[in-house]
Design a protein around this motif. Sequence first.
Motif, PDB file in Angstrom:
ATOM      1  N   UNK A 146      -7.296   3.328   5.468  1.00 39.86           N
ATOM      2  CA  UNK A 146      -6.236   3.163   4.464  1.00 39.86           C
ATOM      3  C   UNK A 146      -4.895   3.088   5.194  1.00 39.86           C
TER       4      UNK A 146
ATOM      5  N   UNK B  12       2.457   7.982   3.237  1.00 38.77           N
ATOM      6  CA  UNK B  12       3.378   7.492   2.212  1.00 38.77           C
ATOM      7  C   UNK B  12       2.646   7.234   0.898  1.00 38.77           C
ATOM      8  N   UNK B  13       1.468   6.636   0.976  1.00 34.76           N
ATOM      9  CA  UNK B  13       0.712   6.341  -0.251  1.00 34.76           C
ATOM     10  C   UNK B  13       0.444   7.622  -1.029  1.00 34.76           C
TER      11      UNK B  13
ATOM     12  N   UNK C 185       3.357   8.813  -4.305  1.00 33.68           N
ATOM     13  CA  UNK C 185       2.872   8.751  -5.686  1.00 33.68           C
ATOM     14  C   UNK C 185       2.885  10.124  -6.354  1.00 33.68           C
TER      15      UNK C 185
ATOM     16  N   UNK D  30      -7.846   6.963  -8.841  1.00 36.45           N
ATOM     17  CA  UNK D  30      -7.047   7.954  -8.104  1.00 36.45           C
ATOM     18  C   UNK D  30      -5.731   8.247  -8.795  1.00 36.45           C
TER      19      UNK D  30
ATOM     20  N   UNK E  76       2.476  -4.408  -6.226  1.00 33.13           N
ATOM     21  CA  UNK E  76       1.360  -3.453  -6.267  1.00 33.13           C
ATOM     22  C   UNK E  76       1.517  -2.463  -7.418  1.00 33.13           C
ATOM     23  N   UNK E  77       2.737  -2.294  -7.933  1.00 31.77           N
ATOM     24  CA  UNK E  77       2.933  -1.424  -9.100  1.00 31.77           C
ATOM     25  C   UNK E  77       3.227  -2.235 -10.367  1.00 31.77           C
TER      26      UNK E  77
ATOM     27  N   UNK F  77      -7.728  -1.317  -4.681  1.00 30.81           N
ATOM     28  CA  UNK F  77      -8.156  -2.230  -5.756  1.00 30.81           C
ATOM     29  C   UNK F  77      -7.003  -3.156  -6.146  1.00 30.81           C
TER      30      UNK F  77
ATOM     31  N   UNK G 187       0.993   5.016   6.821  1.00 31.46           N
ATOM     32  CA  UNK G 187       0.740   4.387   5.518  1.00 31.46           C
ATOM     33  C   UNK G 187       0.082   5.357   4.539  1.00 31.46           C
TER      34      UNK G 187
ATOM     35  N   UNK H  63       0.798  -1.233   0.000  1.00 33.46           N
ATOM     36  CA  UNK H  63       0.000   0.000   0.000  1.00 33.46           C
ATOM     37  C   UNK H  63       0.829   1.280   0.000  1.00 33.46           C
ATOM     38  N   UNK H  64       1.875   1.359   0.803  1.00 36.29           N
ATOM     39  CA  UNK H  64       2.611   2.624   0.934  1.00 36.29           C
ATOM     40  C   UNK H  64       3.345   3.030  -0.347  1.00 36.29           C
ATOM     41  N   UNK H  65       3.543   2.082  -1.258  1.00 33.60           N
ATOM     42  CA  UNK H  65       4.215   2.403  -2.524  1.00 33.60           C
ATOM     43  C   UNK H  65       3.267   2.321  -3.708  1.00 33.60           C
ATOM     44  N   UNK H  66       1.988   2.101  -3.413  1.00 35.68           N
ATOM     45  CA  UNK H  66       1.003   2.020  -4.490  1.00 35.68           C
ATOM     46  C   UNK H  66       0.809   3.397  -5.113  1.00 35.68           C
ATOM     47  N   UNK H  67       0.284   3.417  -6.325  1.00 36.53           N
ATOM     48  CA  UNK H  67       0.089   4.684  -7.030  1.00 36.53           C
ATOM     49  C   UNK H  67      -1.225   5.328  -6.568  1.00 36.53           C
ATOM     50  N   UNK H  68      -1.265   5.686  -5.288  1.00 38.04           N
ATOM     51  CA  UNK H  68      -2.436   6.342  -4.703  1.00 38.04           C
ATOM     52  C   UNK H  68      -3.354   5.353  -3.992  1.00 38.04           C
ATOM     53  N   UNK H  69      -4.342   5.900  -3.250  1.00 34.48           N
ATOM     54  CA  UNK H  69      -5.231   5.056  -2.438  1.00 34.48           C
ATOM     55  C   UNK H  69      -5.969   3.966  -3.226  1.00 34.48           C
ATOM     56  N   UNK H  70      -6.547   4.303  -4.370  1.00 34.73           N
ATOM     57  CA  UNK H  70      -7.257   3.282  -5.159  1.00 34.73           C
ATOM     58  C   UNK H  70      -6.323   2.168  -5.603  1.00 34.73           C
ATOM     59  N   UNK H  71      -5.128   2.546  -6.033  1.00 38.45           N
ATOM     60  CA  UNK H  71      -4.185   1.538  -6.526  1.00 38.45           C
ATOM     61  C   UNK H  71      -3.859   0.562  -5.405  1.00 38.45           C
TER      62      UNK H  71
ATOM     63  N   UNK I 181      -2.949   3.600 -12.835  1.00 41.50           N
ATOM     64  CA  UNK I 181      -3.191   2.483 -11.916  1.00 41.50           C
ATOM     65  C   UNK I 181      -4.432   2.781 -11.064  1.00 41.50           C
TER      66      UNK I 181
ATOM     67  N   UNK J 229       6.154  -3.328  -3.074  1.00 40.82           N
ATOM     68  CA  UNK J 229       6.263  -2.401  -4.201  1.00 40.82           C
ATOM     69  C   UNK J 229       6.152  -3.064  -5.567  1.00 40.82           C
TER      70      UNK J 229
END
Lengths: 476, 476
Positions: free
Chosen positions: B7, B126-127, B131, B163, A316-317, A167, B123, A156-164, B160, A313
């Motif tokens: 989140x 960072x998210x 991004x 968001x 999730x990316x 989902x 978290x 989650x912390x390296x995802x491309x935003x909350x939705x990324x 991705x 990371x």
Amino acid sequence: MRNLTLLTDLYQLTMLNGYFEKNIHEDIVVFDMFFRKNACNSGYTIVCGIEQFVDYINNIHFSDDDLKYLKSLNLFSDKFLIFLKDFKFTGDIYAVEEGTIMFPNEPVLTVKAPLYQAQLIETALLTIVNFQSLIATKASRVCFAAQGDPVLEFGLRRAQGPDAGTYGARAAVIGGCNATANVLAGKLFDIPLIGTQAHSWVQKFDTELEAFEAYADIYPDKCLLLVDTYNVLNSGLPNAIKVFKKLKENDYKPLGIRLDSGDLQYLSKECKKVLDKEGFGDVSITASNDLDEYTISSLKSDGAAINSWGVGTKLITSADSPSLGGVYKLAASFKGDIIEPKIKLSEDPEKINNPGYKKVVRIYNESHKAEADLIMLHNEVIDESKPLTVFHPIYNWKAKTFINYKIKELHKPLFINGECKHEHKSVMEIRDYVKDELNTLWEGYRRLSNPQTYKVDLSDDLWNLKNEMIDSKKFL
Amino acid sequence: MRNLTLLTDLYQLTMLNGYFEKNIHEDIVVFDMFFRKNACNSGYTIVCGIEQFVDYINNIHFSDDDLKYLKSLNLFSDKFLIFLKDFKFTGDIYAVEEGTIMFPNEPVLTVKAPLYQAQLIETALLTIVNFQSLIATKASRVCFAAQGDPVLEFGLRRAQGPDAGTYGARAAVIGGCNATANVLAGKLFDIPLIGTQAHSWVQKFDTELEAFEAYADIYPDKCLLLVDTYNVLNSGLPNAIKVFKKLKENDYKPLGIRLDSGDLQYLSKECKKVLDKEGFGDVSITASNDLDEYTISSLKSDGAAINSWGVGTKLITSADSPSLGGVYKLAASFKGDIIEPKIKLSEDPEKINNPGYKKVVRIYNESHKAEADLIMLHNEVIDESKPLTVFHPIYNWKAKTFINYKIKELHKPLFINGECKHEHKSVMEIRDYVKDELNTLWEGYRRLSNPQTYKVDLSDDLWNLKNEMIDSKKFL
């Protein structure tokens, strides 16, 4: 539910306004969503995100606020904006079941609807399905590399935003992960959660041992300890073993240790030796730190003593291949009951779309392995009692004849006349379905590098139609 | 506003529950957010997403529904869940202004708050910031390559998730893009939109010429035509020119053409020749199709006749480097008024965090170019009237003395005692600030490949503290 109606490219709306002005907006058209290359350089792609696409369609509406904003752009006629006020999807959508394995150039989803509706939904459809399909496919590769060990989604912390992150966690579990650390994803999709403690927990106490003791005290039956805050072999592991022994004395079973840095192969083996010697040979050794299918494969083949994998990371990316290039192309337009197929040419033959209103059929052998797919015109029928010969669409001297086979039509109705026909399935049900789907694939298609290419052929009628259309254009 | 309170990673909540059980949850601690490597292999990173982080903090609360879900996990005591019901952020947060250029290991944001609050927000922080900082930095590179030409963000369909497409568009504009195609981003952040027509518009009409004429009819003053549906030089361009001539006869100025496939260098030059000959030498030639800073640089140096760039997938995903590895580390814990600095060791010296409650100071020369940054303890003061010598934190024989210089403290209060001190700025204002920031950098730091490394040094006091702490641990 969020209103994602404006989650679209401006050109969709400038075109809608144009169709409306030219009074062709109600023409019935057919669009296909498909991708030209599999996700993650894989031999297949897991289709994912259908449920969120259905939510989007069910919820499309232009709010007063949306319309006020659109008016402020000075691009649209008032008449058109009034027309949008009553926007509602009234067409048909056919799609493969969520979790189905698909291959390049096959329609994953086909929309037959009034032009203005079919056009508007392109962008959100692609945004939703491209991403989740990418991550589900990536996760299936990571799980394949882990050879049945649990794989935990930590990204989650390296995802491309909350939705990324959210989902993406859903898609990762659908693709085979056992749990996620993302609490919101756990709540929204009812998927298993995992999580213990971070380095900050260990640092907060005066000593590492105190930190471990405190954790074991509160979670005696869920004691998995992070052993690399100071030094794994000289501090983390000996302290963990002290705590594990106390737990054991009190009839609790420690869960294990987690390594989050350093040489995972060396450290896991050394830890395993000590754990075995101290009578904790059955606890889990979880590893995390920039893992993906390739590092897991390599650790596995080097005999690392890891039996649980935290993947962040790079899952999730989908770090080495962070997009799936799904497209949405006009394939036909109706004039009354007459279908007028549509084509987009290209100097690259692989980029010319398949025209017409179509469906996809999968051919299985007697042991239910998938042998080939056939893209056909919508009204074509296969007689399963007769042998079936399929041809490669470009190299058509490549042919194969099937005798004992079963076929399955892959598209199911999602919407008919705007009415939702989609049956909700839980994430864990879709995950099971993905497992079944993957079992229909020969091993060669699952190979992480240089997988076999699955056969996707065109019916004779579709092939003829396509070639006539190409010949009739004089531009190439 | 969405409730993103859940989140977070599950371990934040298991730790919170543990801190609560051990009654240390109210201890005041200091966490730093920083990154160890710049985004996109760049020489700098643009910090972006602060506004959304502020929204998140202002909106944190556990709804009844959230608490019911957490209870169902059987991990938390009822007393703790009741405690969460009244969760509210009451601490201090200091951060650099959104759009500030930062460098590895510098605290971008520092949280001083009760332990349970500071831990929970890791978290989401960072998210959100990882991004947007990634995409803002990527966009600044793409704009640098485009040498002042307009750069248009077209990536939503490959983003991705929703968001990523929407906050990504915001970050892209902050990083320098001129407009986005994402209508939702346009509405939410009041940023310029761009969009004309897709291949489907051209295909829908019986001929390409009819499609162009229809578009010009509806948008005579916004006529930019997509010329590659069938064949650029034999069909798209001649048809566009016919339409442009009619527009000119009616005193409209055509905007230009868009190329979305093929050899962009060759096609743009050929189009330019014909457009020049036909008296349309001043129209725009927009190119799109898998562009990034490297392809744009290469097209520029090959003399492509492109003066407007539509950038999609590779910008919105930062495809060659799709994550920024921002971390959040415990740096100090208060015992009453006494600060107890905290450290996490590592065999890799670059990975050992800087302990203590800190701030960052930037040193400018007389022409307002940034010369070096200094990470200092919170209460240290620099006397600008005296020469200032800075040392490299690892290779400390590398030193530099400044005589005529100005300093700027980079952190500003975002929250004080839970009260929001953040001043909202529009995206276009932040974009202007980024331009100013980039102007403070010497060219060498902006180079796309192998940029110069900017100096980030530690104050003597911080350096001594860190080394004493490392020496006091006997594990390494």
